[in-house]
Design a protein around this motif. Sequence first.
Motif, PDB file in Angstrom:
ATOM      1  N   GLU A 335      10.303  77.111  19.493  1.00 24.87           N
ATOM      2  CA  GLU A 335       9.444  77.798  19.080  1.00 24.87           C
ATOM      3  C   GLU A 335       8.014  77.850  19.788  1.00 24.87           C
ATOM      4  OE1 GLU A 335       9.819  78.887  15.550  1.00 24.87           O
ATOM      5  OE2 GLU A 335       7.556  78.476  15.660  1.00 24.87           O
ATOM      6  N   ASN A 336       7.974  77.328  20.652  1.00 30.04           N
ATOM      7  CA  ASN A 336       6.941  77.598  21.187  1.00 30.04           C
ATOM      8  C   ASN A 336       6.541  78.375  21.709  1.00 30.04           C
ATOM      9  OD1 ASN A 336       5.749  75.443  19.393  1.00 30.04           O
ATOM     10  ND2 ASN A 336       6.289  73.787  21.271  1.00 30.04           N
ATOM     11  N   LYS A 337       7.427  78.916  22.509  1.00 29.77           N
ATOM     12  CA  LYS A 337       8.166  79.667  24.041  1.00 29.77           C
ATOM     13  C   LYS A 337       8.524  80.593  24.069  1.00 29.77           C
ATOM     14  CE  LYS A 337       5.181  77.089  27.300  1.00 29.77           C
ATOM     15  NZ  LYS A 337       3.959  76.393  26.686  1.00 29.77           N
ATOM     16  N   LEU A 338      10.117  80.769  23.044  1.00 24.73           N
ATOM     17  CA  LEU A 338      10.553  81.932  23.052  1.00 24.73           C
ATOM     18  C   LEU A 338      10.631  83.280  22.109  1.00 24.73           C
ATOM     19  CD1 LEU A 338      14.320  81.041  24.286  1.00 24.73           C
ATOM     20  CD2 LEU A 338      12.585  81.442  25.530  1.00 24.73           C
ATOM     21  N   SER A 339       9.939  82.256  21.042  1.00 18.81           N
ATOM     22  CA  SER A 339       9.508  82.849  19.428  1.00 18.81           C
ATOM     23  C   SER A 339       8.917  84.549  19.147  1.00 18.81           C
ATOM     24  CB  SER A 339       9.842  81.778  18.250  1.00 18.81           C
ATOM     25  OG  SER A 339       8.076  82.103  18.152  1.00 18.81           O
ATOM     26  N   LYS A 340       7.811  84.405  20.276  1.00 19.20           N
ATOM     27  CA  LYS A 340       6.911  85.936  20.490  1.00 19.20           C
ATOM     28  C   LYS A 340       7.855  86.662  21.235  1.00 19.20           C
ATOM     29  CE  LYS A 340       4.435  83.918  24.974  1.00 19.20           C
ATOM     30  NZ  LYS A 340       5.081  83.240  25.737  1.00 19.20           N
TER      31      LYS A 340
END
Length: 359
Positions: A335-340
């Motif tokens: 959620e914090n690092k890959l979803s972007k």
Amino acid sequence: MNTSEFIAASSNKSIEKTSFTWQTPSNIALVKYWGKSNPQIPKNASISFTLNNCHTITTIEFEQKEKTEEVEFDLFFEGKQKDAFKPKIAAFFTRIKEYCPYIFEYKMTINSENSFPHSSGIASSASGLSAIAMCLMSLESELNTSLSKEYINKKASFLARLGSGSASRSIEGPLVVWGNHPEIEGSSDLFGVQFPYKVHSVFENYQDAILLVDKGEKQVSSTVGHNLMHNHPYAENRFLQANDNLSKISEILKNGDVKSFINLVESEALTLHAMMLTSNPYFILMKPNTLEIINSIWEYRNENNSNICFTLDAGANVHVLYPEAEKDAVNNFIENKLSKYCQKNQYICDTVGFGAKQL
Ligand code: PMV
């Protein structure tokens, strides 16, 4: 190869109208199938985790008609008539007609929906064709009530394979092998079989988060990709390597050696794409964000002594695999690092599943 056991016996029973609904899953290969000969015979054995949340739901209404030479069907996808998908399904019916001659006696109305975007690199053909195969087998078992559950699943996998090879692995779960392999008892080039040995508990509830890097249509279909393995300079070695990897993963699944699992599964994913890069014509299905994700996963794994790893299908999306015990930490990382790196920040959290369900 003896396929006569799959020819439906003729039936005196007359069913005017009936319908069946099946939910069948997608699957993610750990050792990949890439390269085949006719009719849909794999060049090497493969093994996959069956998924749980990524599925197709298909209803087929069968209405008796005069027997003709033609297979008659209408196709609806997510409620709308979808003639664009018809040629693939028509080709599938042509391939299976000698095994299911009853399809000439019914007008079929097929209604299908996916729990995920189609042609997104999530194997929609696997769940789509296995669902049709299960609906056909439901009709066949009403026409001939003596069929065992075991035979129904085996023939459904056999039929699904004729539509899309990987669909043969979407009838059962949680781990399915397709392709004849000397160390996997009961394995066959004609249908998928459940991995026949006791699996270590760490692999029982494995997680698969599918990061949707690119939801567009693939530029090169898997049919074209498989064909490029004919005359491919590395093909023969690749087929040997895959069968060898299947022997290795069979041991890993039994002994729970997660570090070796990571090494083998990532190598398989990159080798699949290496075959694409070295085909002629060559092609690339990964996108820049696919590589961003892979590098971030490697960094996270090193820094956190995690057991996270990735695999890829024939597309740009990344399947992130991890043990259930690491679920909270890895889900936070995604959620914090890959979803972007995902289109519209979208990803699908899935787990290992158990196969087709009648609804
Ligand atoms: O089933 P097909 O013809 O769409 O081929 C799928 C091949 C891969 O998904 C790339 C690998 C596999 O074993 O599922």
